[in-house]
Design a protein around this motif. Structure first.
Motif, PDB file in Angstrom:
ATOM      1  N   ILE A   3       0.548  -1.189   0.023  1.00 26.32           N
ATOM      2  CA  ILE A   3      -0.055   0.026   0.432  1.00 26.32           C
ATOM      3  C   ILE A   3       1.055   1.191  -0.193  1.00 26.32           C
ATOM      4  N   GLY A   4       1.942   0.883   0.721  1.00 30.12           N
ATOM      5  CA  GLY A   4       2.355   2.223   1.100  1.00 30.12           C
ATOM      6  C   GLY A   4       4.042   2.496  -0.426  1.00 30.12           C
ATOM      7  N   GLU A   5       3.994   2.126  -1.115  1.00 30.34           N
ATOM      8  CA  GLU A   5       4.483   1.598  -2.426  1.00 30.34           C
ATOM      9  C   GLU A   5       3.962   2.425  -2.908  1.00 30.34           C
ATOM     10  N   ALA A   6       2.513   1.704  -3.085  1.00 31.71           N
ATOM     11  CA  ALA A   6       1.681   2.443  -4.432  1.00 31.71           C
ATOM     12  C   ALA A   6       1.263   3.405  -4.732  1.00 31.71           C
ATOM     13  N   ALA A   7       1.123   3.810  -2.841  1.00 31.48           N
ATOM     14  CA  ALA A   7       0.326   5.698  -2.773  1.00 31.48           C
ATOM     15  C   ALA A   7       1.508   6.317  -3.160  1.00 31.48           C
ATOM     16  N   ASN A   8       2.555   6.153  -2.381  1.00 38.63           N
ATOM     17  CA  ASN A   8       4.297   6.668  -2.975  1.00 38.63           C
ATOM     18  C   ASN A   8       4.288   6.701  -4.460  1.00 38.63           C
ATOM     19  N   ALA A   9       4.043   5.579  -5.092  1.00 40.19           N
ATOM     20  CA  ALA A   9       3.945   5.672  -6.772  1.00 40.19           C
ATOM     21  C   ALA A   9       3.280   6.473  -7.676  1.00 40.19           C
ATOM     22  N   ILE A  10       1.981   6.390  -7.018  1.00 37.79           N
ATOM     23  CA  ILE A  10       0.509   7.271  -7.446  1.00 37.79           C
ATOM     24  C   ILE A  10       0.957   8.988  -7.142  1.00 37.79           C
ATOM     25  N   GLY A  11       1.559   8.871  -5.723  1.00 41.27           N
ATOM     26  CA  GLY A  11       1.585  10.775  -5.622  1.00 41.27           C
ATOM     27  C   GLY A  11      -0.047  10.979  -4.367  1.00 41.27           C
ATOM     28  N   ILE A  12      -0.455   9.996  -3.454  1.00 44.62           N
ATOM     29  CA  ILE A  12      -1.272  10.078  -2.885  1.00 44.62           C
ATOM     30  C   ILE A  12      -1.468   9.200  -1.401  1.00 44.62           C
ATOM     31  N   SER A  13      -1.862   9.710  -0.679  1.00 44.86           N
ATOM     32  CA  SER A  13      -0.688   9.053   0.730  1.00 44.86           C
ATOM     33  C   SER A  13      -2.001   7.571   0.836  1.00 44.86           C
ATOM     34  N   ALA A  14      -1.284   7.061   2.249  1.00 45.36           N
ATOM     35  CA  ALA A  14      -1.366   5.696   2.287  1.00 45.36           C
ATOM     36  C   ALA A  14      -2.826   5.702   2.851  1.00 45.36           C
ATOM     37  N   ASP A  15      -3.506   6.463   3.315  1.00 39.99           N
ATOM     38  CA  ASP A  15      -5.090   6.034   4.037  1.00 39.99           C
ATOM     39  C   ASP A  15      -5.703   6.193   2.652  1.00 39.99           C
ATOM     40  N   THR A  16      -5.863   7.284   1.502  1.00 45.36           N
ATOM     41  CA  THR A  16      -6.253   7.644   0.540  1.00 45.36           C
ATOM     42  C   THR A  16      -6.767   6.084   0.010  1.00 45.36           C
ATOM     43  N   LEU A  17      -5.544   5.934  -0.625  1.00 48.74           N
ATOM     44  CA  LEU A  17      -5.639   4.164  -1.277  1.00 48.74           C
ATOM     45  C   LEU A  17      -6.108   3.331  -0.647  1.00 48.74           C
ATOM     46  N   ARG A  18      -6.307   3.338   0.516  1.00 49.30           N
ATOM     47  CA  ARG A  18      -6.982   2.087   1.358  1.00 49.30           C
ATOM     48  C   ARG A  18      -8.537   2.452   1.644  1.00 49.30           C
ATOM     49  N   ARG A  19      -8.866   4.059   1.204  1.00 51.29           N
ATOM     50  CA  ARG A  19     -10.107   4.479   1.186  1.00 51.29           C
ATOM     51  C   ARG A  19     -10.665   3.883   0.092  1.00 51.29           C
ATOM     52  N   TRP A  20      -9.622   3.872  -1.146  1.00 52.64           N
ATOM     53  CA  TRP A  20      -9.907   3.516  -2.431  1.00 52.64           C
ATOM     54  C   TRP A  20     -10.372   2.329  -2.838  1.00 52.64           C
ATOM     55  N   ASP A  21      -9.784   1.503  -1.792  1.00 45.61           N
ATOM     56  CA  ASP A  21      -9.554   0.000  -1.948  1.00 45.61           C
ATOM     57  C   ASP A  21     -11.222  -0.467  -1.256  1.00 45.61           C
ATOM     58  N   ARG A  22     -11.165   0.036  -0.071  1.00 44.86           N
ATOM     59  CA  ARG A  22     -12.339   0.259   0.358  1.00 44.86           C
ATOM     60  C   ARG A  22     -13.795  -0.394  -0.250  1.00 44.86           C
ATOM     61  N   ALA A  23     -13.854   1.452  -0.792  1.00 47.99           N
ATOM     62  CA  ALA A  23     -14.914   1.628  -2.058  1.00 47.99           C
ATOM     63  C   ALA A  23     -14.526   0.568  -3.036  1.00 47.99           C
ATOM     64  N   GLY A  24     -14.198  -0.003  -3.375  1.00 45.91           N
ATOM     65  CA  GLY A  24     -14.096  -0.251  -4.912  1.00 45.91           C
ATOM     66  C   GLY A  24     -13.615  -0.042  -6.092  1.00 45.91           C
ATOM     67  N   GLN A  25     -13.006   0.962  -5.343  1.00 48.35           N
ATOM     68  CA  GLN A  25     -12.015   2.007  -6.409  1.00 48.35           C
ATOM     69  C   GLN A  25     -10.980   1.319  -7.215  1.00 48.35           C
ATOM     70  N   VAL A  26     -10.083   0.522  -6.367  1.00 50.78           N
ATOM     71  CA  VAL A  26      -9.120   0.163  -6.807  1.00 50.78           C
ATOM     72  C   VAL A  26      -8.714  -1.541  -6.614  1.00 50.78           C
ATOM     73  N   GLN A  27      -8.294  -2.529  -7.924  1.00 52.18           N
ATOM     74  CA  GLN A  27      -8.409  -3.902  -7.547  1.00 52.18           C
ATOM     75  C   GLN A  27      -6.937  -4.332  -6.433  1.00 52.18           C
ATOM     76  N   SER A  28      -7.038  -5.194  -5.730  1.00 52.80           N
ATOM     77  CA  SER A  28      -5.756  -5.104  -5.040  1.00 52.80           C
ATOM     78  C   SER A  28      -6.418  -6.380  -4.099  1.00 52.80           C
ATOM     79  N   TYR A  29      -5.095  -7.476  -3.577  1.00 56.00           N
ATOM     80  CA  TYR A  29      -5.159  -8.979  -3.119  1.00 56.00           C
ATOM     81  C   TYR A  29      -5.024  -9.093  -2.463  1.00 56.00           C
ATOM     82  N   ARG A  30      -4.731 -10.412  -1.533  1.00 56.39           N
ATOM     83  CA  ARG A  30      -4.250 -10.280   0.322  1.00 56.39           C
ATOM     84  C   ARG A  30      -2.769 -11.530  -0.593  1.00 56.39           C
ATOM     85  N   THR A  31      -2.021 -10.850   0.747  1.00 55.59           N
ATOM     86  CA  THR A  31      -0.851 -12.127   0.778  1.00 55.59           C
ATOM     87  C   THR A  31      -1.059 -13.455   1.530  1.00 55.59           C
ATOM     88  N   ASP A  32      -0.561 -14.422   1.857  1.00 54.74           N
ATOM     89  CA  ASP A  32      -1.308 -15.154   2.482  1.00 54.74           C
ATOM     90  C   ASP A  32      -1.049 -15.212   4.106  1.00 54.74           C
TER      91      ASP A  32
END
Length: 144
Positions: A3-32
């Motif tokens: 999340i941190g690496e992706a947020a940094n690459a996009i230029g947003i905060s990690a919290d914003t990226l987490r909100r987008w993920d919870r809202a279904g605006q971002v494709q993500s997956y979970r590791t084992d």
């Protein structure tokens, strides 16, 4: 990417990226182990700009000029290596041991890895460029 690496690459905060993920605006997956990851393709889509060049190496120099060794001149313990990298000719002073360890010889593929601590910029229309050091100016001594 994390999340941190992706947020940094996009230029947003990690919290914003987490909100987008919870809202279904971002494709993500979970590791084992339960860590959330964002695919690089998704980061590129969200950034709407090309991602920075990744070195996939454990050091910080990112500027690589891939090319072909054009010459190797050994003189005592030092050597001069010239690499033709596209329209650029890069010359480096390295140790003789480095040349021998890497097996450098004309015609071999190689890359010049650059990490500049000082950069000088000149205007393209200036026929007589002047190098200006990037140092603070000292004040003249005070008069007593």
């Amino acid at each position: 990417m994390s999340i941190g690496e992706a947020a940094n690459a996009i230029g947003i905060s990690a919290d914003t990226l987490r909100r987008w993920d919870r809202a279904g605006q971002v494709q993500s997956y979970r590791t084992d182990r339960g860590f959330r990851r964002i695919p690089v393709s998704e980061v590129a889509r969200l950034a709407r700009r090309p991602l920075r060049h990744r070195t996939d190496a454990d050091f910080s120099a990112r500027n690589r000029l891939h090319g072909v060794v054009r010459s190797v001149e050994i003189d005592g313990v030092m050597a001069r290596v010239e690499i033709e990298a596209g329209p650029f000719m890069v010359s480096a002073a390295v140790t003789r041991d480095a040349v021998e360890d890497l097996g450098l010889a004309p015609g071999l593929d190689a890359a010049a890895v650059l990490k500049a601590t000082d950069v000088t910029i000149e205007r393209g229309d200036n026929p007589h460029p002047r190098t200006v050091p990037n140092r603070p100016r000292r004040s003249p001594p005070r008069q007593k």
